[in-house]
Design a protein around this motif. Structure first.
Motif, PDB file in Angstrom:
ATOM      1  N   VAL A   1       0.840  -1.198   0.000  1.00 35.81           N
ATOM      2  CA  VAL A   1       0.000   0.000   0.000  1.00 35.81           C
ATOM      3  C   VAL A   1       0.877   1.250   0.000  1.00 35.81           C
ATOM      4  CG1 VAL A   1      -1.710   1.293   1.299  1.00 35.81           C
ATOM      5  CG2 VAL A   1      -1.890  -1.193   1.130  1.00 35.81           C
ATOM      6  N   VAL A   2       1.879   1.208   0.865  1.00 31.09           N
ATOM      7  CA  VAL A   2       2.792   2.349   0.923  1.00 31.09           C
ATOM      8  C   VAL A   2       3.465   2.545  -0.432  1.00 31.09           C
ATOM      9  CG1 VAL A   2       4.963   3.168   1.912  1.00 31.09           C
ATOM     10  CG2 VAL A   2       3.226   2.175   3.392  1.00 31.09           C
ATOM     11  N   GLY A   3       3.910   1.428  -1.029  1.00 31.35           N
ATOM     12  CA  GLY A   3       4.591   1.503  -2.316  1.00 31.35           C
ATOM     13  C   GLY A   3       3.688   2.084  -3.387  1.00 31.35           C
ATOM     14  N   VAL A   4       2.441   1.637  -3.407  1.00 32.00           N
ATOM     15  CA  VAL A   4       1.501   2.146  -4.406  1.00 32.00           C
ATOM     16  C   VAL A   4       1.294   3.641  -4.211  1.00 32.00           C
ATOM     17  CG1 VAL A   4      -0.920   2.095  -5.118  1.00 32.00           C
ATOM     18  CG2 VAL A   4       0.329  -0.047  -4.791  1.00 32.00           C
ATOM     19  N   ALA A   5       1.150   4.021  -2.943  1.00 26.47           N
ATOM     20  CA  ALA A   5       0.938   5.440  -2.669  1.00 26.47           C
ATOM     21  C   ALA A   5       2.134   6.260  -3.140  1.00 26.47           C
ATOM     22  CB  ALA A   5       0.711   5.652  -1.172  1.00 26.47           C
TER      23      ALA A   5
END
Lengths: 492, 121, 497
Positions: free
Chosen positions: B86-90
């Motif tokens: 999720v962090v990476g996508v953000a």
């Protein structure tokens, strides 16, 4: 209402100039009131210092503790003899100088006079803080405050030259204090565990000769206000300031704060015995001697009167350090008295220089032919100051030189003896020609078209320089108070 | 030879480190901002693998307590990496959004050209 | 009150998070500002309550969701992070009133609410990093604060802000990923993510698994060092600070790097220091060399920098060098110096950046030459700048002196004498770059560009003056700063093996 205790007086002595500095800008609109506040502050300060004098001479050492900044690092004040001597000199001359300033600043129509008086009061407050500090940390705090508060006075003119001089002033003084003085202070704290000024020193027996030599060198060169070569450049540069500043700050408060700090460090941080045991006398003698001789030689070649006086100050300051370097009690007494002696004499000389500038707008020595006839009071005072500088009786400069010389002879420090003799000749070499010109040469009539016929400077100026010239003689006749304080300094 | 076998048995780490270095290389070597972001994503992905691989135990099952099974895979890395994804996508989304804005402001997404254009101003 | 009391650690993070959510729904900047102000002013209350609780009755351990550590996430507040929480929340609270006008001036109307939303998210992340006792949770908060920081920077008025934000995004993500790799290795070694538990288990893994432990230590250190802008990993910082909105710069300079430093201290002392023989590694030598390099090189760059915000940014890199120097010294006095400089530098830098922000608000110039004579037009602003500037130099009587005092004592205790001179010599460089600005601001004739500038309104002036006065106050009375830092240092060093 009972009289305030000595402890309160110590605190008041430091606070009064700062309170004055707060009140002065409130009177910005009414110059007369503003100057009255300055004079009143100076008078009150002097009264407080005098009131403190009796208990201190009686053997009391009143203290005032403000706050522990960190454990072991306190902001605290203590009245002890040497500090009292410095405080007495600074506060008494502040009154005279204030009178002089009023005459000078008005006659020369200087800008930003309110700021001038405020910074002056803060500077004097810092000097008193230095004089009365109980430990090296407090001294350092006010030492830096003194640098910062005198900076605006140096750049008072606001032109490019003044700004450049101010830059040199700030970088040299803050630079030496940050890079040498402060590390030495921290080192002392780490080695001795305290920074309190203690008769007999705090480092004695705790460290080897090598460390003592290193620390002493860092102190002597780090206290840049003492203007030991090669860190003396700020002093001639600071002469761009108005003459009252040069007179009180750069002949008395600032530079004396420097040599006072060194004396304090020598006597109460290292201890005379520890320094003699570590064999520190020789190199310090040489360092001071080099400064004395070199600065005198430079002074010989200066045509600008104020610059010549500045180099003379550089040279004379090192007398105090020389007195300390000899490490004989009597020469240390001489060094302490020289703080007072040089103060009254040099302020007289600067007052005279400012008086000449105010009356005739002359600044160079070569222009002064015959000026003694038009300004007899000024040049008379100048002559008295000059003989005091050279060390001829009946002026107080003789007393301090005598003590330092006796100490040098006692300890068999012949280098110091030679330095004193040579420098006396050099002093005569750069001061007597001025006196000779002023009184015995014919004035160049018509040579200076821009210099109309003039008489003496305004009366406050003449009054001030007469008072200090009289003081120079008086202190020769009655050196009791400085002498008593100086001897008490040496007591354990 | 022993080391070689040892390495072969831990081939998963080699793949992870290869991806890691490849990603980092792209980030450093490329001037194109979109490519930089791609490199960054590859770099991050390698870390996902670093976490998940050790969680897998050969022969283990999902961690549902049942008398029939005694070996379970560790579920925690999966959960952690879900968060990391999720962090990476953000990060990627924000990075791309910035690239869009940069493209609008400069008309290019090449780092050198941008430096060039700023120098002109 | 009774019901709230045990849940303070959660509230510290949850309140700004909810605030951010609400702000995200708001349209008007003013309402979002009001919300951010309320949240910002609430945070120090919670933080101070917790610190008081820690000091009176010991470490707080809060089990999030009721799960026992080491399985669940633990919020663990001890003296160190209690101290950091108070710092971050107090700085946020003090400078918040400045934001309204400054943000309204620099940021377009539709984006203002977003700005406050991002600020609150950033606050959530920073407070979260400081409060959590879970290494992976710290990563998540790190990314929350970083992502919102990128947006805050990108909102800057200049297009270069976009590039600066992008560069920071790349560097920041690499840093965070390094950190998470390190944490992953630690997890492989210990099977736990709870920092306290990790320290216990790491002691068992060491020395058998020492290469892996050292790899983990390296990844964590490098990753966090990127976030805290340790020289030479600082490349992102100058542009990011220079082009971000003024208020955001002040907030980030005062808090973001400081929280990253906290994380480094936490790992070096509480996790690695408590479990393995860190002193056997050349870590402190490397850290010291880099710190000294930062102090000198970054200061020298600052001396020649023409843009005032960039100059202050480089100065930040140099000042961070002092803090990491304290960490490298790793003795009572040195660590106290490093810790107290976290606070002192935060307050001074916030004041300096706010002063620059106030000047920008009134006059818009940013190059040094444009600032000519600004001191006469904006005397109070520049007085605050001057005081904080002298704090940077470390003049006695300012808080900067206290930091340097402790650092120097620490250096002597460690036997690194030349370091004392180095600390002071680098202060001289600070004098040069601060003095350059002061000279232009006070002594030059006012330039026409700033003809009608004057001191900003009270809401901007007050935070500035409070911070400047704090610089002086904490230079005289150090009970709260150095006293506290000394307690923390003692606790940290007491735990080191």
């Amino acid at each position: 209402m009972t009289a305030p205790s000595a402890e309160t007086l110590v605190l008041l002595a430091v606070l009064v100039p700062f309170i004055g500095a707060v009140i002065i800008p409130l009177c910005h609109a009414v110059p007369n009131l503003r100057e009255a506040v300055t004079l009143a502050t100076a008078g009150i300060l002097f009264a407080i210092v005098c009131a403190l004098l009796t208990p201190v001479l009686g053997g009391a050492r009143p203290e005032a503790h403000i706050i522990n900044v960190t454990p072991g690092l306190a902001l605290a004040f203590k009245a002890e003899p040497l500090g009292m001597l410095f405080a007495l000199v600074a506060s008494s001359l502040w009154i005279v100088n204030s009178i002089y300033s009023i005459g000078y600043m008005r006659a020369n129509d200087e800008p930003r006079q309110t700021g001038f008086y405020v910074c002056f009061a803060v500077a004097i407050g810092s000097a008193i803080g230095i004089a009365l500090s109980k430990n090296l940390f407090t001294l350092f705090l006010f030492y830096e405050a003194l640098t910062l508060s005198t900076y605006p006075l140096v750049i008072h003119k606001g032109n490019e030259e003044a700004i450049r001089a101010g830059r040199l002033y700030l970088v040299l003084l803050l630079g030496t204090s940050l890079v040498l003085f402060l590390p030495a202070l921290i080192g002392t704290y780490a080695l001795a565990g305290t920074l309190d000024f203690t008769p007999g020193g705090i480092l004695g027996g705790k460290v080897g000769a090598g460390i003592i030599a290193l620390l002493l060198a860092m102190f002597v060169f780090g206290i840049g206000k003492a203007a030991v070569m090669p860190f003396h450049f700020w002093l001639p540069a600071a002469m761009v300031a108005p003459t009252p500043v040069s007179a009180l700050l750069h002949a008395v408060a600032v530079v004396k704060a420097g040599v006072f700090s060194i004396l304090k460090v020598v006597v109460m941080i290292f201890g005379v015995e520890a320094l003699s045991a570590a064999g520190q006398s020789l190199w310090l003698t040489l360092a001071a001697g080099t400064t004395i001789i070199a600065a005198s030689l430079v002074a010989l070649r200066q045509d600008n009167l104020k610059r010549r006086l500045a180099y003379s100050t550089v040279s004379q300051l090192s007398y105090v350090i020389l007195g300390a370097a000899i490490l004989a009690p009597i020469s240390l007494i001489g060094a302490a008295i020289h703080i007072a002696a040089h103060a009254v004499s040099k302020i007289t000389l600067f007052f005279a220089a400012g008086s000449i500038h105010t009356a005739s707008h002359l600044t160079e020595v070569s222009q002064l032919d015959g000026i003694g006839r038009r300004m007899p009071w000024t040049m008379g005072a100048f002559a008295i100051g000059a003989i005091s500088m050279i060390g001829i009786p009946p002026a107080v400069g003789f007393v301090s030189k005598w003590f330092i010389l006796s100490g040098a002879m006692q300890t068999g420090n012949w280098i110091a003896v030679a330095i004193i003799i040579v420098s006396t000749i050099l002093n005569a070499g750069y001061f007597l020609p001025i006196v000779y010109r002023a009184f015995f040469r014919e004035p160049h009539v018509g040579k200076h078209h821009d210099a109309p016929a003039h008489g003496e400077a305004p009366w406050p100026i003449v009054l001030a320089l007469t008072v200090t010239a009289a003081g120079t003689i008086l202190l020769f006749l009655m050196p009791n108070v400085p002498y008593a304080l100086a001897t008490m300094m040496m007591e354990r | 030879m022993a080391t070689l076998i040892d390495l072969a048995q831990h081939y998963n780490y080699i793949v992870t480190i290869f991806l890691m270095m490849a990603g980092l290389y792209i980030v450093i070597a490329r001037g194109n901002m979109v490519k930089k972001l791609i490199g960054l994503s590859i770099f991050q992905t390698s870390v996902y693998l670093l976490y998940i691989e050790p969680g897998k135990i050969i022969g283990g099952t999902a961690p549902i307590i049942d008398p029939a099974f005694s070996v379970y895979s560790n579920p925690l890395p999966h959960v952690l990496i879900l968060t990391a994804i999720v962090v990476g996508v953000a990060t990627l989304a924000l990075g791309l959004a910035l690239v869009v804005r940069i493209n609008e402001a400069y008309g290019t997404v090449e780092e050198e050209e941008i430096v060039e254009k700023d120098r002109d101003v | 009150m009774k019901a709230v009391w045990p849940h303070l650690p959660a509230l510290q993070v949850v309140i700004p998070l909810i605030g951010a959510l609400l702000a995200g729904f708001m349209r008007r900047g003013t309402t979002a500002f009001a919300l951010a102000l309320v949240v910002s002013w609430l945070m120090p209350v919670i933080a101070v309550c917790m610190l008081w609780q820690v000091l009176s009755s010991g470490t707080i351990s809060y089990h999030l969701g009721g799960w026992e550590p080491p399985w669940g996430i633990e919020y663990r507040v001890d003296a160190l992070n209690g101290f950091v929480l108070v710092l971050v929340s107090v700085v946020g609270a003090v400078i918040m009133p400045f934001a309204r006008r400054s943000v309204a001036f620099e940021i377009a109307a539709p984006q203002r609410a977003w700005f406050y939303c991002m600020y609150l998210l950033c606050l959530t992340g920073l407070l979260g990093i400081a409060i959590t006792g879970d290494a992976f949770n710290a990563f998540v908060f790190l990314e929350i604060s970083s992502l919102s920081t990128y947006v805050l920077i990108a909102l800057g008025p200049d297009r270069r802000a976009l590039v600066a934000a992008f560069q920071y995004l790349i560097m920041g993500t690499i840093g965070a990923t390094f950190y998470v790799i390190g944490v992953g290795l630690l997890y492989l070694l210990t099977g736990t993510l709870n920092m306290a538990d990790m320290a216990v288990r790491l002691a068992e893994a060491w020395p058998g698994q020492s290469p892996a432990v050292i790899a983990a230590l390296t990844f964590v250190t490098v990753g966090v060092s990127l976030k805290l802008a340790l020289f030479p990993l600082h490349a992102w910082l100058p542009n990011a600070y220079a082009y971000a909105p003024s208020w955001a710069t002040a907030f980030l300079a005062a808090t973001a790097t400081k929280v990253a430093i906290y994380l480094l201290i936490r790992f070096l002392f509480s996790v690695f220091g408590a479990s393995i023989d860190v002193r056997a590694l050349p870590l402190s030598d490397i850290l010291m060399a880099l710190s000294v390099a930062a102090m000198f090189i970054a200061s020298t760059v600052a001396v020649f920098e023409r843009n005032v915000k960039r100059m202050l940014a480089y100065s930040s890199v140099a000042q961070i060098g002092y803090i990491t120097l304290g960490i490298a010294l790793a003795n009572q006095a040195g660590l106290t110096g490093g810790l107290v400089h976290i606070v002192n530098h935060a307050l001074m830098k916030a004041a300096l950046f706010l002063a620059v922000g106030a000047v920008f608000y009134r006059a818009c110039p940013m190059n040094l030459t444009d600032l000519a004579g600004i001191g006469r037009r904006m005397p109070l602003t520049m007085t605050a700048f001057t005081i904080a500037g002298f704090g940077l130099v470390g003049t006695p009587g300012t808080s900067g002196f206290i930091s340097k005092w402790y650092l120097a004592i620490g250096a002597i205790e460690r036997g690194w004498w030349p370091l004392v001179i180095a600390i002071m010599a680098s202060s001289l460089l600070a004098l040069l770059y601060v003095g350059r600005v002061l000279e232009v601001a006070w002594l030059r004739k006012p330039s026409p560009a700033i003809a009608d500038a004057s001191d900003p309104p009270l809401s901007m002036l007050l935070p500035l003056l409070v911070l400047a006065l704090a610089t002086i106050y904490f230079g005289i009375d150090t009970e709260w700063t150095a006293g506290m830092a000394s307690t923390v240092a003692k606790a940290l060093l007491g735990g080191v093996r």
